[in-house]
Design a protein around this motif. Structure first.
Motif, mmCIF file in Angstrom:
data_model
loop_
_atom_site.group_PDB
_atom_site.id
_atom_site.type_symbol
_atom_site.label_atom_id
_atom_site.label_comp_id
_atom_site.label_asym_id
_atom_site.label_seq_id
_atom_site.Cartn_x
_atom_site.Cartn_y
_atom_site.Cartn_z
ATOM 1 N N ALA A 246 0.761 -1.047 -0.123
ATOM 2 C CA ALA A 246 -0.421 0.540 -0.451
ATOM 3 C C ALA A 246 0.856 1.092 -0.173
ATOM 4 C CB ALA A 246 -1.131 -0.135 0.959
ATOM 5 N N GLY A 247 0.525 2.629 -0.738
ATOM 6 C CA GLY A 247 1.007 3.987 -0.464
ATOM 7 C C GLY A 247 1.589 3.707 -1.701
ATOM 8 N N ARG B 231 3.701 4.834 -4.717
ATOM 9 C CA ARG B 231 3.513 6.293 -5.925
ATOM 10 C C ARG B 231 4.605 6.141 -6.344
ATOM 11 N NH1 ARG B 231 3.305 11.586 -1.813
ATOM 12 N NH2 ARG B 231 1.376 11.590 -0.921
ATOM 13 N N PHE C 181 2.859 5.323 3.922
ATOM 14 C CA PHE C 181 2.359 3.616 4.724
ATOM 15 C C PHE C 181 1.211 4.365 4.542
ATOM 16 C CE2 PHE C 181 7.234 3.278 5.921
ATOM 17 C CZ PHE C 181 6.814 1.949 5.061
ATOM 18 N N ARG C 182 0.212 3.593 4.400
ATOM 19 C CA ARG C 182 -1.086 4.314 4.372
ATOM 20 C C ARG C 182 -2.122 3.798 5.806
ATOM 21 N NH1 ARG C 182 -4.291 5.975 0.035
ATOM 22 N NH2 ARG C 182 -5.800 4.452 0.433
ATOM 23 N N ASP C 183 -0.804 2.944 6.470
ATOM 24 C CA ASP C 183 -1.605 2.231 7.003
ATOM 25 C C ASP C 183 -0.374 1.397 8.491
ATOM 26 O OD1 ASP C 183 -1.525 -0.850 6.051
ATOM 27 O OD2 ASP C 183 -3.379 -0.189 5.850
ATOM 28 N N SER D 209 0.912 -1.886 6.294
ATOM 29 C CA SER D 209 1.444 -2.144 5.453
ATOM 30 C C SER D 209 3.201 -1.862 6.220
ATOM 31 C CB SER D 209 1.414 -1.153 4.785
ATOM 32 O OG SER D 209 0.109 -1.293 4.235
ATOM 33 N N ASP D 210 2.902 -1.219 7.202
ATOM 34 C CA ASP D 210 4.496 -0.737 7.554
ATOM 35 C C ASP D 210 5.113 -1.896 8.154
ATOM 36 O OD1 ASP D 210 6.841 0.376 9.109
ATOM 37 O OD2 ASP D 210 5.720 1.696 10.253
ATOM 38 N N GLU E 20 3.688 14.323 4.589
ATOM 39 C CA GLU E 20 3.422 13.003 5.598
ATOM 40 C C GLU E 20 5.039 11.809 5.717
ATOM 41 O OE1 GLU E 20 3.887 12.967 1.075
ATOM 42 O OE2 GLU E 20 2.654 14.418 2.079
ATOM 43 N N THR F 267 7.629 9.186 4.141
ATOM 44 C CA THR F 267 7.805 8.100 3.613
ATOM 45 C C THR F 267 9.186 7.601 3.645
ATOM 46 O OG1 THR F 267 9.335 9.960 2.728
ATOM 47 C CG2 THR F 267 7.091 10.592 1.377
#
Length: 137
Positions: free
Chosen positions: A25-26, A28, A70-72, A75-76, A119, A121
């Motif tokens: 996720a996340g 780009r 990171f979106r959540d 994922s991290d 944010e 990254t």
């Protein structure tokens, strides 16, 4: 075939090793690169002193890189666990209108960054750790 959207190039990991793939996720930006190291077979009898390469003898490898946010927490935790656990897992790169490249990879770099008004990254680098497969979609 027309131009493809970069967001449709997906990076997926079988984090648990059970055959279930989850999209990272996340992301780009992401990139898949293939390389082959040639074996130089040039000798004194090589025609015109031109370099000669030994076909099929080099080492092939693939590299994956990506960056995003990171979106959540899941994922991290997944990426962090794979990196610090020094674990090889099966990863997939889904290339739109082309196919899926799949095989074992190791996370070789995991970097975090952030600006004071933005944010957090991350940057991710993976190296192939075995034979890869390709399947058309």
């Amino acid at each position: 075939m027309g131009a493809q959207k970069g967001r449709d190039l997906l990076l997926k990991v079988d984090a648990a090793g059970d055959g279930t793939f989850t999209t990272v996720a996340g992301l780009r930006a992401r990139k898949l690169a293939f390389n082959a190291e040639p074996v130089d077979a040039t000798d004194a009898d090589s025609a015109g002193r031109w370099r000669e390469l030994l076909a099929g003898a080099g080492v092939r490898r693939a590299s994956i890189s990506g960056s995003g946010l990171f979106r959540d927490a899941a994922s991290d935790a997944t990426l962090r666990g794979l990196f610090f656990g020094d674990v090889l897992r099966t990863w997939q790169v889904a290339i739109p209108d082309f196919g899926i490249v799949s095989g074992p990879f190791e996370i070789t770099a995991l970097e975090y960054g952030g600006e004071h008004d933005g944010e957090v990254t991350f940057d991710l680098a993976l190296e192939s750790a075995g034979a890869l497969s390709f399947s058309e979609v």
